[in-house]
Design a protein around this motif. Structure first.
Motif, short mmCIF file in Angstrom:
data_model
loop_
_atom_site.label_atom_id
_atom_site.label_comp_id
_atom_site.label_asym_id
_atom_site.label_seq_id
_atom_site.Cartn_x
_atom_site.Cartn_y
_atom_site.Cartn_z
N UNK A 60 0.95 -1.32 -0.04
CA UNK A 60 -0.01 0.04 -0.14
C UNK A 60 0.71 1.20 -0.09
N UNK A 61 0.40 2.27 -0.88
CA UNK A 61 1.37 3.39 -0.92
C UNK A 61 0.19 4.52 -0.65
N UNK A 62 0.05 5.14 0.86
CA UNK A 62 -0.71 5.97 1.35
C UNK A 62 -0.42 7.46 0.92
N UNK A 63 0.66 7.49 0.25
CA UNK A 63 1.07 9.07 -0.05
C UNK A 63 0.47 9.47 -1.56
N UNK A 64 0.87 10.85 -1.62
CA UNK A 64 0.61 11.31 -2.79
C UNK A 64 1.25 11.09 -4.22
N UNK A 65 2.13 10.47 -4.16
CA UNK A 65 3.03 10.40 -5.37
C UNK A 65 3.39 8.81 -5.44
N UNK A 66 3.48 8.46 -6.87
CA UNK A 66 3.76 7.35 -7.02
C UNK A 66 5.03 6.61 -6.68
N UNK A 67 5.36 5.50 -6.20
CA UNK A 67 6.36 4.92 -5.76
C UNK A 67 6.91 3.57 -6.60
N UNK A 68 8.02 3.67 -7.27
CA UNK A 68 8.85 2.74 -7.98
C UNK A 68 9.53 1.83 -7.04
N UNK A 69 9.14 0.52 -7.12
CA UNK A 69 10.12 -0.67 -6.04
C UNK A 69 10.72 -1.13 -7.17
N UNK A 70 12.27 -1.15 -7.02
CA UNK A 70 12.92 -1.93 -8.08
C UNK A 70 12.92 -3.34 -7.77
N UNK A 71 12.81 -3.92 -6.71
CA UNK A 71 12.64 -5.02 -6.61
C UNK A 71 12.11 -5.85 -5.16
N UNK A 72 11.43 -6.80 -5.34
CA UNK A 72 10.76 -7.37 -4.18
C UNK A 72 11.27 -8.99 -3.89
N UNK A 73 11.93 -9.08 -2.64
CA UNK A 73 12.47 -10.49 -2.47
C UNK A 73 11.41 -11.34 -1.40
N UNK A 74 11.25 -12.39 -1.59
CA UNK A 74 10.34 -13.19 -0.56
C UNK A 74 11.05 -14.17 -0.04
N UNK A 75 11.24 -14.37 1.29
CA UNK A 75 12.09 -15.42 1.70
C UNK A 75 11.18 -16.42 2.59
N UNK A 76 11.15 -17.51 2.63
CA UNK A 76 10.34 -18.46 3.60
C UNK A 76 11.19 -19.27 4.49
N UNK A 77 11.00 -19.49 5.56
CA UNK A 77 11.74 -20.46 6.50
C UNK A 77 10.80 -21.35 7.30
N UNK A 78 11.30 -22.76 7.11
CA UNK A 78 10.74 -23.97 7.79
C UNK A 78 11.73 -24.44 8.78
N UNK A 79 11.82 -24.29 10.22
CA UNK A 79 12.74 -24.52 11.18
C UNK A 79 13.85 -23.68 10.79
N UNK A 80 15.03 -24.34 10.41
CA UNK A 80 16.25 -23.83 9.86
C UNK A 80 16.51 -23.64 8.50
N UNK A 81 15.67 -24.02 7.65
CA UNK A 81 15.84 -24.02 6.26
C UNK A 81 15.33 -23.05 5.48
N UNK A 130 9.40 -13.57 4.99
CA UNK A 130 10.16 -12.34 5.08
C UNK A 130 10.23 -11.76 3.69
N UNK A 131 9.39 -10.44 3.75
CA UNK A 131 9.41 -9.90 2.44
C UNK A 131 10.47 -8.67 2.45
N UNK A 132 11.02 -8.62 1.51
CA UNK A 132 12.14 -7.25 1.40
C UNK A 132 11.91 -6.29 0.12
N UNK A 133 11.40 -5.18 0.49
CA UNK A 133 11.26 -4.24 -0.92
C UNK A 133 12.31 -3.31 -0.99
N UNK A 134 13.06 -3.19 -2.32
CA UNK A 134 14.17 -2.15 -2.32
C UNK A 134 13.42 -1.19 -3.25
N UNK A 135 13.39 0.08 -2.71
CA UNK A 135 12.65 1.18 -3.42
C UNK A 135 13.88 2.32 -3.54
#
Length: 285
Positions: A60-81, A130-135
């Protein structure tokens, strides 16, 4: 002549500095919420266990200007993997939300006996997402730096054999919103009027906990101003409703009007669309 050039240069630097501050503000206020798992596949082999969930997130972008997200990384973990997946950039329009679905595959060795037994019996699995966005912050087409936005959530899903389905349903929904001006429904307001924002909440499964109601002033070309930021504790039975209200006095100034955002914890449940109505327009005298 030299003084005029210097004055113009100073003004230009001030304008660019203000615009850069606004860009940074917009990037830093993008919200990553509503992290869930739409579905997943489970494959058991002699080599081990492979789990392939589809992670669903709301940005969600609650501000008044468009935001470009260069990359989104999704990391999932179960136990230690852990395993990760990356998707390319996208734009989050001003005052809007977008939903992303990101497939991730995680392989575990057969030594994870307890997890095997949970899968085979149809028991729950706890996935840490874990979700990481690079803007990037860019000025005049030049990238100056990047802001990392991080959100982490533990999602409990149920495996039903080789092909399981999982969901993380939203248990709080905004059923309706209404503006009252001096106690009467209204679509516009004048400076000095008493305004009440009314939000009707619905929960299919029941919800007891905090809800945050935010009213913002829609200011052109500048960061929107928070007028009300109130937190309520609600107790909604399954398939039940609750109403929350917040009042304020409309002010004069360079603003188009007012809008509402509702949060369950850090996650946005609702952001009013960038339209008038449903936003409350300010009538300039």
């Amino acid at each position: 002549m030299a003084r005029g050039v210097l004055a113009a240069l100073v003004i230009l630097l001030i304008v660019l500095g203000g615009y850069l501050a606004y860009l940074t503000y917009a990037v830093e206020h993008v919200v990553v919420g509503d992290i869930g798992v739409k579905g997943f596949n489970v494959e058991l082999t002699a080599e081990g266990l492979t789990i392939s969930p589809i992670v669903r997130i709301n940005v969600t972008n609650p501000t008044g200007i468009d935001v470009w997200v260069a990359e989104v990384k999704c990391i999932i973990c179960i136990q230690n993997a852990c395993s990760s997946s990356t998707r390319p950039g996208f734009t989050v329009p001003a005052h809007e939300s977008i939903v992303l679905e990101i497939p991730v595959s995680l392989s575990l060795s057969k030594t994870a006996k307890a997890l095997y037994e949970a899968v085979e019996s149809g028991g729950p699995l706890n996935l840490t997402v874990r979700v990481e966005l690079l803007a990037p912050v860019r000025l005049l087409g030049i990238e100056l730096w990047r802001v990392k936005l991080v959100a982490v959530k533990t999602v409990t899903v149920t495996a039903g054999g080789p092909a399981g389905e999982a969901s993380s349903p939203r248990n709080l929904v905004v059923e309706g919103v209404e503006w009252l001006v001096d106690g009467r429904p209204a679509l516009a307001v004048r400076p000095g009027d008493n305004v009440t924002a009314v939000v009707k909440l619905y929960s299919p499964s029941g919800y007891t906990g905090p809800v945050r109601l935010v009213v913002l002033a829609d200011i052109p070309l500048l960061p929107d101003l928070v007028v009300v930021n109130a937190t309520y504790t609600v107790s909604i039975p399954p398939d039940g409703y609750a109403v929350i209200k917040a009042s304020f006095r409309a002010r004069a100034g360079n603003l188009r009007g007012y809008y509402i955002a509702v949060y369950q914890g850090p996650c946005p449940v609702y952001v009013m669309p960038d339209k008038y109505p449903p936003r409350l327009r300010l009538i300039h005298s």
